[in-house]
Each structure stands twice: as C-alpha cells, then as structure tokens.
Design a protein around this motif. Structure first.
Motif, short mmCIF file in Angstrom:
data_model
loop_
_atom_site.label_atom_id
_atom_site.label_comp_id
_atom_site.label_asym_id
_atom_site.label_seq_id
_atom_site.Cartn_x
_atom_site.Cartn_y
_atom_site.Cartn_z
N VAL A 176 29.85 -16.17 45.69
CA VAL A 176 30.23 -14.87 44.73
C VAL A 176 29.90 -15.68 43.36
N GLU A 177 28.83 -15.29 41.90
CA GLU A 177 28.91 -15.26 41.15
C GLU A 177 29.38 -14.69 39.52
N VAL A 178 30.21 -14.96 39.44
CA VAL A 178 31.14 -13.67 38.22
C VAL A 178 30.53 -14.36 36.70
N LYS A 179 30.27 -13.08 36.38
CA LYS A 179 30.15 -13.00 35.08
C LYS A 179 31.07 -12.14 34.29
N ALA A 180 30.82 -11.78 32.69
CA ALA A 180 31.46 -11.17 32.13
C ALA A 180 30.56 -10.86 30.42
N VAL A 181 29.50 -10.65 30.88
CA VAL A 181 28.29 -10.21 29.43
C VAL A 181 28.01 -9.25 29.42
N GLU A 182 27.45 -8.76 28.40
CA GLU A 182 26.97 -6.95 27.77
C GLU A 182 26.10 -6.33 29.24
N LEU A 211 26.77 -11.86 45.87
CA LEU A 211 27.22 -10.96 45.16
C LEU A 211 26.89 -11.62 44.17
N LEU A 212 27.11 -10.50 43.17
CA LEU A 212 26.52 -11.05 41.31
C LEU A 212 27.33 -9.81 40.83
N ILE A 213 28.96 -10.23 40.29
CA ILE A 213 29.77 -9.19 40.20
C ILE A 213 30.04 -9.69 38.20
N ASN A 214 29.77 -8.57 37.59
CA ASN A 214 29.86 -8.61 35.60
C ASN A 214 30.96 -7.39 36.16
N PHE A 215 32.19 -8.33 35.13
CA PHE A 215 33.42 -7.90 35.07
C PHE A 215 33.59 -7.29 33.71
N ASN A 216 32.76 -7.57 32.65
CA ASN A 216 32.44 -7.06 31.85
C ASN A 216 31.63 -5.63 31.62
N LYS A 267 40.31 -4.45 42.49
CA LYS A 267 41.55 -4.11 42.65
C LYS A 267 42.02 -5.52 40.94
N VAL A 268 40.83 -6.56 40.37
CA VAL A 268 41.03 -7.45 39.54
C VAL A 268 40.75 -6.65 38.54
N HIS A 269 39.37 -5.65 38.69
CA HIS A 269 39.21 -5.31 37.70
C HIS A 269 40.66 -3.93 37.05
N LYS A 270 40.62 -3.73 37.75
CA LYS A 270 41.61 -2.18 37.72
C LYS A 270 42.65 -3.35 36.54
N ALA A 271 43.29 -4.21 37.15
CA ALA A 271 44.44 -4.52 36.40
C ALA A 271 44.05 -4.97 35.01
N LEU A 272 42.83 -6.05 35.19
CA LEU A 272 42.52 -6.00 33.94
C LEU A 272 41.80 -5.82 32.64
N GLY A 273 40.56 -5.07 33.18
CA GLY A 273 40.08 -4.40 32.67
C GLY A 273 38.84 -5.30 31.89
N PRO A 274 37.68 -4.62 31.59
CA PRO A 274 36.69 -5.94 31.01
C PRO A 274 37.22 -6.36 29.48
N GLY A 275 36.59 -7.60 29.45
CA GLY A 275 36.50 -8.35 27.47
C GLY A 275 36.91 -9.87 27.95
N LEU A 276 37.41 -10.09 29.30
CA LEU A 276 37.84 -11.65 29.32
C LEU A 276 36.70 -12.06 30.31
N LEU A 277 37.31 -13.65 30.17
CA LEU A 277 36.48 -14.81 29.66
C LEU A 277 35.93 -14.50 31.57
N GLU A 278 35.41 -15.03 31.89
CA GLU A 278 34.56 -14.95 33.43
C GLU A 278 35.54 -16.21 33.69
N SER A 279 36.02 -17.30 33.58
CA SER A 279 37.06 -17.97 34.09
C SER A 279 37.92 -17.46 35.01
N VAL A 280 38.79 -16.37 33.84
CA VAL A 280 39.65 -15.89 34.47
C VAL A 280 39.54 -15.12 35.23
N TYR A 281 38.69 -14.20 35.30
CA TYR A 281 37.50 -13.48 36.58
C TYR A 281 37.64 -14.08 37.52
#
Length: 142
Positions: free
Chosen positions: A95-101, A124-129, A35-49
């Motif tokens: 949960v470890e949140v990442k926003a990496v390539e 859970l390791l979750i990469n939003f990017n 749900k969060v990814h659908k709303a925000l998409g990739p490209g933001l900071l880890e802290s935001v996600y």
C-alpha cells in the motif's frame, strides 16, 4: 515479407491475477481506508493517514508492517537505495499512501517498481487528499 504476426507493436506481457487471499486483503484495505477517510477527511499529512490505516488494519487482525525497506539488486549487487514500502499487509499487498492534489503516472510507476522489486503481485495506491476516497484508490498489478 513479414508475417502478419510480426506486424504492429509488440504485445504487452499479460499480468497474472493476484491470489484470492491477496484480493481479500485488498478489499479489507480499501474498507479500512474508507473508514479512516470518513473519520479524518482530506488535508492531512501522508504520515497521519499511514499511521491511522495501519492501526485500523491491525484492529482487523491483519499483519501490517510500516516503512518496510525494499532493497534493489542489480547484476548481483545489493543496493540499499532508501526505498521504503509505506505498508506491507499480510506480506501480500503493498500500500502506497499519498495525500496529493492528484495521482500522477510517476506515483503509479513507483508502485509498479516496488511490486517488481518485491516479487509481489498486488498493490494499492491510495490518495487520501480527495473528497470521495473512491476517486483516490488505484489497484495495480505487478
């Protein structure tokens, strides 16, 4: 002569499956992440996600702690080495949140270490990017 059971590489210690409660929490986390990814998409900071995922999980009635200190003990010596769990949900799932390539073995090793230090079974390791979040979710056992 060596016995047949002594040949070959040592077998990995089998990991116990997490509890049904932890699995249920993990499903909620993945659903909230989608749900969060659908709303925000990739490209933001880890802290935001991380903040948005915490908010979404809290709306679902789950207990979520953010940036939880994880001490390290070595031979009776307690060290505060600055390790922090991004999110700890219901005291069952890290949960470890990442926003990496791309996720790397180091990211996985970090979460496995946190599981070992905390004594928890599921992370859970979750990469939003990523374009499709399903490509950025890894379920790891400690």
């Amino acid at each position: 002569m060596a016995e047949p059971s002594e040949r070959g590489p040592p077998r990995r210690q089998e990991r116990q499956e997490p509890s049904a409660a932890a699995d249920a929490v993990a499903r909620q986390i993945v659903d909230a992440s989608l749900k969060v990814h659908k709303a925000l998409g990739p490209g933001l900071l880890e802290s935001v996600y991380e903040a948005c995922l915490r908010h979404e999980l809290t709306l679902r009635g789950l207990s979520v702690r953010r940036q939880v200190p994880q001490p390290l003990e070595y031979e009776g010596l307690q060290l505060d080495a600055g390790y922090r769990l991004d999110l700890l949900v219901e005291d069952l799932v890290i949960v470890e949140v990442k926003a990496v390539e791309a996720l790397t073995r180091l990211h996985k090793a970090q979460l496995i270490t946190y599981l070992k230090l905390s004594g928890l079974r599921l992370g859970l390791l979750i990469n939003f990017n990523v374009v499709l979040l399903k490509d950025g979710v890894r379920r790891l056992l400690g």
